[in-house]
Design a protein around this motif. Structure first.
Motif, PDB file in Angstrom:
ATOM      1  N   GLU A  52       0.723  -1.125  -0.095  1.00  0.00           N
ATOM      2  CA  GLU A  52       0.008   0.021  -0.029  1.00  0.00           C
ATOM      3  C   GLU A  52       0.949   1.345   0.061  1.00  0.00           C
ATOM      4  N   ILE A  53       0.491   2.188  -0.688  1.00  0.00           N
ATOM      5  CA  ILE A  53       1.032   3.712  -0.800  1.00  0.00           C
ATOM      6  C   ILE A  53       0.488   4.252   0.304  1.00  0.00           C
ATOM      7  N   SER A  54       1.095   4.988   0.936  1.00  0.00           N
ATOM      8  CA  SER A  54       0.537   5.726   2.206  1.00  0.00           C
ATOM      9  C   SER A  54      -0.291   6.788   1.781  1.00  0.00           C
ATOM     10  N   LEU A  55      -1.232   6.798   2.827  1.00  0.00           N
ATOM     11  CA  LEU A  55      -2.330   7.824   2.349  1.00  0.00           C
ATOM     12  C   LEU A  55      -1.856   9.222   2.424  1.00  0.00           C
ATOM     13  N   LYS A  56      -0.761   9.544   3.357  1.00  0.00           N
ATOM     14  CA  LYS A  56      -0.191  10.694   3.094  1.00  0.00           C
ATOM     15  C   LYS A  56       0.427  11.106   1.812  1.00  0.00           C
ATOM     16  N   ARG A  57       1.233  10.187   1.334  1.00  0.00           N
ATOM     17  CA  ARG A  57       1.804  10.397   0.043  1.00  0.00           C
ATOM     18  C   ARG A  57       0.558  10.314  -1.081  1.00  0.00           C
ATOM     19  N   LEU A  58      -0.449   9.876  -1.151  1.00  0.00           N
ATOM     20  CA  LEU A  58      -1.609   9.785  -1.814  1.00  0.00           C
ATOM     21  C   LEU A  58      -2.069  11.011  -1.787  1.00  0.00           C
TER      22      LEU A  58
END
Length: 69
Positions: A52-58
């Motif tokens: 998973e790509i972190s929510l912060k990055r997205l």
């Protein structure tokens, strides 16, 4: 008749325009790819490691295809 400086400035303007167009084209491709990942149910997963790509990055880069690692 344009002098050397005018010719140089025109060439620099053309180069800047070409670079801006390329950057816009690259961004559009990234956004289109993110939309396709959404349709495929793979949005938010790294295309490299499948984690998973972190929510912060997205939130910062919604079209991100890879995690930070």
């Amino acid at each position: 008749m344009p002098d050397v400086f005018d010719e140089w400035a025109l060439a620099a303007d053309r180069e800047t325009g070409a670079l801006a167009l390329q950057a816009s084209t690259d961004l559009l491709r990234c956004v289109q790819a993110a939309l396709q990942r959404m349709r495929d149910g793979a949005y938010g997963l790294c295309v490299g490691c499948e984690k998973e790509i972190s929510l912060k990055r997205l939130q910062a880069v919604p079209w991100a295809a890879r995690c930070v690692h």
